[in-house]
Scaffold this motif. Structure first.
Motif, PDB file in Angstrom:
ATOM      1  N   LEU A  44       0.822  -1.068  -0.311  1.00  0.00           N
ATOM      2  CA  LEU A  44       0.380  -0.472  -0.258  1.00  0.00           C
ATOM      3  C   LEU A  44       1.126   1.465   0.068  1.00  0.00           C
ATOM      4  N   PRO A  45       0.210   2.359  -0.829  1.00  0.00           N
ATOM      5  CA  PRO A  45       1.617   3.615  -1.073  1.00  0.00           C
ATOM      6  C   PRO A  45       1.678   4.517   0.198  1.00  0.00           C
ATOM      7  N   GLN A  46       2.511   5.007   0.862  1.00  0.00           N
ATOM      8  CA  GLN A  46       2.550   5.820   1.608  1.00  0.00           C
ATOM      9  C   GLN A  46       2.235   5.060   3.164  1.00  0.00           C
ATOM     10  N   THR A  47       2.984   4.338   3.089  1.00  0.00           N
ATOM     11  CA  THR A  47       2.930   2.711   4.905  1.00  0.00           C
ATOM     12  C   THR A  47       4.364   2.180   4.865  1.00  0.00           C
ATOM     13  N   HIS A  48       5.486   3.261   4.493  1.00  0.00           N
ATOM     14  CA  HIS A  48       6.309   2.658   4.907  1.00  0.00           C
ATOM     15  C   HIS A  48       6.289   2.903   6.638  1.00  0.00           C
ATOM     16  N   SER A  49       7.020   2.283   7.836  1.00  0.00           N
ATOM     17  CA  SER A  49       6.335   1.719   8.582  1.00  0.00           C
ATOM     18  C   SER A  49       7.173   1.010   9.702  1.00  0.00           C
ATOM     19  N   GLN A  50       7.724   1.290  11.298  1.00  0.00           N
ATOM     20  CA  GLN A  50       8.910   0.923  11.591  1.00  0.00           C
ATOM     21  C   GLN A  50       8.352  -0.220  13.136  1.00  0.00           C
ATOM     22  N   TYR A  51       8.559  -1.332  13.275  1.00  0.00           N
ATOM     23  CA  TYR A  51       8.684  -1.710  14.632  1.00  0.00           C
ATOM     24  C   TYR A  51       9.313  -0.643  15.749  1.00  0.00           C
ATOM     25  N   ALA A  52       9.375  -1.040  16.978  1.00  0.00           N
ATOM     26  CA  ALA A  52      10.303  -0.040  17.771  1.00  0.00           C
ATOM     27  C   ALA A  52       9.744  -0.800  18.672  1.00  0.00           C
TER      28      ALA A  52
END
Length: 226
Positions: A178-186
């Motif tokens: 999905l576009p514009q969904t670059h995310s990060q786990y922390a």
């Protein structure tokens, strides 16, 4: 004497991040990561299981010390919780039955979409498609079963977790990211727990420098597209 920390885990195991804590073998990327962090900081980890829709609230209320269970770091969550340096980049993806064409968001028209309750995937889909027919579930595995049975047309999931399910279900595939969904786990901690956050960040930096992080990344994500 070791410091004891209560660590929250999603009751629906987000493989390959971690398996079911009560299964015969408790393993995964986050398991390896937390075991090494605990060793470096002389911590004793006590895991507690919870439904995802409750887990962040338990941390906020002080019933947990930490969550390391595929927690997406967001601006809104950072207002109420502390987060470590991110340890994994990922995207949201659309999972479909093999042979189904999903190339862009317009392909979602007239489709029933499955999403998990209280997730960033749910926030995204509710924002993009407020009038679409949706199925909300507490468990990812329920959604994958519904998709296999044809009761939903597409489900939205984090790419690492989707990769884990696709290994079990070869009849499914990722239709698109999905576009514009670059995310990060922390790693999430109680607000104000800045000393613990600093200690963990120092270990994470060390583990990336000495090759341990690369070793477990390759072990768990070698065949998963993030």
């Amino acid at each position: 004497m070791k410091e004891i920390l209560k660590i929250g885990l999603d009751s629906v195991a987000p493989v390959p991040m971690h398996t079911d804590y009560n299964s015969a073998v408790f393993e995964g990327f986050e398991v390896d990561l937390m075991q090494e962090i605990a060793s470096q900081l002389n911590l004793e980890l006590h895991y507690e299981i919870s439904l995802w829709k409750n887990i962040l609230e338990k941390l906020y209320k002080g019933q947990l010390d930490m969550i390391c269970s595929a927690v997406t770091m967001t601006t809104s969550r950072q207002r109420i919780l502390e987060f470590s340096t991110p340890y994994l980049q990922f995207r949201l993806c659309a999972v479909v039955n093999r042979g189904t064409s999903v190339y862009n968001l317009s392909n979602f028209d007239h489709k029933t979409i499955g999403i998990r309750i209280a997730t960033e995937a749910e926030n995204y889909i509710m924002g993009k498609f407020p009038s679409h027919n949706m199925v909300h579930a507490n468990r990812n595995d329920e959604l994958y079963d519904l998709l296999l049975r044809g009761e939903i047309d597409v489900l939205i999931d984090d790419s690492p977790i989707a990769g884990g399910f696709l290994k079990k279900h070869p009849d499914l595939q990722i239709g698109m990211f999905l576009p514009q969904t670059h995310s990060q786990y922390a790693i999430a901690m109680k607000k104000g727990d800045t000393i613990l956050r600093q200690r963990i960040n120092e270990v994470l930096k060390h583990l990336k420098g000495n090759g341990f992080y690369h070793q477990i990344y390759k072990k768990w994500f070698n065949q998963i597209e993030l």
